[in-house]
Design an enzyme around this catalytic site. Structure first.
Site, mmCIF file in Angstrom:
data_model
loop_
_atom_site.group_PDB
_atom_site.id
_atom_site.type_symbol
_atom_site.label_atom_id
_atom_site.label_comp_id
_atom_site.label_asym_id
_atom_site.label_seq_id
_atom_site.Cartn_x
_atom_site.Cartn_y
_atom_site.Cartn_z
ATOM 1 N N ASP A 75 -69.409 -22.075 -93.869
ATOM 2 C CA ASP A 75 -70.979 -22.199 -93.721
ATOM 3 C C ASP A 75 -71.194 -23.747 -94.558
ATOM 4 O O ASP A 75 -71.328 -23.528 -95.431
ATOM 5 C CB ASP A 75 -71.508 -21.336 -93.959
ATOM 6 C CG ASP A 75 -72.658 -22.298 -92.547
ATOM 7 O OD1 ASP A 75 -72.691 -21.957 -91.904
ATOM 8 O OD2 ASP A 75 -73.813 -22.445 -93.321
ATOM 9 N N ASP A 95 -72.415 -25.246 -87.050
ATOM 10 C CA ASP A 95 -71.205 -26.103 -88.608
ATOM 11 C C ASP A 95 -70.926 -24.678 -89.435
ATOM 12 O O ASP A 95 -70.172 -24.844 -90.273
ATOM 13 C CB ASP A 95 -73.267 -26.325 -89.482
ATOM 14 C CG ASP A 95 -73.374 -24.405 -89.435
ATOM 15 O OD1 ASP A 95 -73.748 -24.094 -88.354
ATOM 16 O OD2 ASP A 95 -73.978 -24.407 -91.153
#
Length: 382
Positions: A267, A310
């Site tokens: 992430d 993301d």
């Protein structure tokens, strides 16, 4: 006139065979072709022309001869147009109609001036149409070159014999007339028979070539569609759906073969802040930059995907607890992103991972890796 009649009837047999073949190919869903209508019209008009010729021989009415040659002019054009349509070549209708109109006008003029010259004028037209026919083949059919060249040679020779150019030249030199006429016309009949079968062979080869090309084109299109359906359009990595399918296969292999496997979920830290501060274009630039970095640090057996937003996922085959830590450190190396601010923007990442255990599914192993990522980020997401 028997040899001439034989030649005319051989013509209609030739037109009938080609028309039947092309109509059959048109009706076949697997080999649907264009141009069948031209051949059918050509066959019908040729049949009508034979009626005119027969009436001329029986009655001697000169207008029947004019109608015979006029119908033959249009019929020959239809035959060539059929091949142009079959070969998907452009048909210039203004030129076609102009040639037909000019030839019909010349026939009428010659008929009223000296009807005995009709055959000579028609012979010139036949030779011209024959040369155009060969040009059509040169542009359209490029497969089986030896058959193509054989057809062109035979057809050109047939045009010379049918148009009796060789006959006129040789009789002028030797003075032999009747016997040579029969020999030339008989040779034209024999060559026409061979031309007919070579023509059908060429049509068959062309259709086979088209089918192979069509199959290759569809295969290329399917590969492109498959890549598009499996790939994330922004990063070029696998998308979530294709990654889930791939992970399920690898888990099944690990279950059966006992090979170690590790799953990493990554992430980008403070990604929302990057979007809010610099805009979504900057966020896309960051995602692309990390995807490129990920490709560079992956091993050959590793698989990477954009998991969503993301988040990224990496599947590492053959990775156990001892090597997972070093891979983890390599994957979370900060990424330098150019073009957002004056100096390169340094972006950091968090990563959680899980090792395969017996009985794992896509949901269970992903959940463990996701839980570790959650802990790495201190209970929140950036």
């Amino acid at each position: 006139m028997s040899v001439l009649n034989d030649l005319l009837y051989m013509h209609i047999y030739n037109q009938a065979i080609v028309a039947v073949v092309m109509v059959a190919l048109y009706l076949n869903r697997n080999t649907r072709v264009q141009g069948a209508g031209y051949w059918v019209a050509n066959l019908l008009l040729y049949s009508v022309s034979l009626v005119f010729n027969l009436r001329y021989q029986q009655t001697g009415v000169l207008s029947m001869a004019l109608l015979y040659y006029a119908s033959q002019v249009v019929q020959m054009m239809l035959f060539i147009l059929g091949f142009r349509a079959f070969l998907r070549l452009r048909i210039r209708w203004a030129w076609v109609l102009g040639v037909i109109a000019a030839m019909l006008l010349l026939l009428c003029i010659v008929f009223f001036i000296d009807h005995r010259k009709l055959q000579l004028l028609f012979a010139v037209y036949c030779l011209g149409m024959g040369l155009w026919y060969l040009l059509v083949f040169s542009k359209g059919i490029r497969q089986s070159l030896w058959v193509n060249h054989l057809f062109k040679l035979l057809f050109f020779l047939y045009c010379l014999l049918d148009g009796v150019f060789l006959f006129n030249i040789i009789t002028f030199i030797t003075g032999v007339h009747v016997l040579l006429n029969h020999m030339v016309r008989g040779s034209a009949i024999a060559i026409l028979t061979v031309v007919n079968y070579v023509l059908i062979l060429l049509v068959n080869n062309e259709l086979l070539f088209r089918r192979i090309n069509e199959g290759l084109r569809r295969e290329r299109e399917m590969k492109v569609l498959k890549v598009l359906s499996e790939t994330d359009s922004l990063t070029g990595l696998f998308n979530r759906r294709s990654m889930e399918e791939h992970l399920a296969i690898l888990l099944d292999e690990a279950e059966r073969g006992g090979e170690p496997l590790a799953l990493f979920i990554l992430d980008i830290d403070e990604f929302k802040k990057i979007n809010d501060t610099y805009g979504h274009d900057a966020g896309d630039r960051v995602l692309k930059a990390y995807a490129a970095s990920l490709r560079n640090c992956m091993r050959e057996d590793d698989t990477a995907a954009r998991w969503g937003g993301d988040e990224f996922m990496v599947i590492s085959r053959g990775t156990d607890s001892r090597s997972a830590g070093s891979i983890h450190e390599r994957l979370i190396q900060p990424v330098q992103v150019e073009g957002i601010v004056e100096a390169p923007l340094q972006v950091s990442l968090s990563c959680g991972y899980a090792l395969f255990v017996t009985g794992d599914t896509v949901t269970t192993i992903t959940k463990r890796a996701d839980l570790m990522l959650y802990e790495q980020k201190g209970g929140g997401r950036g």
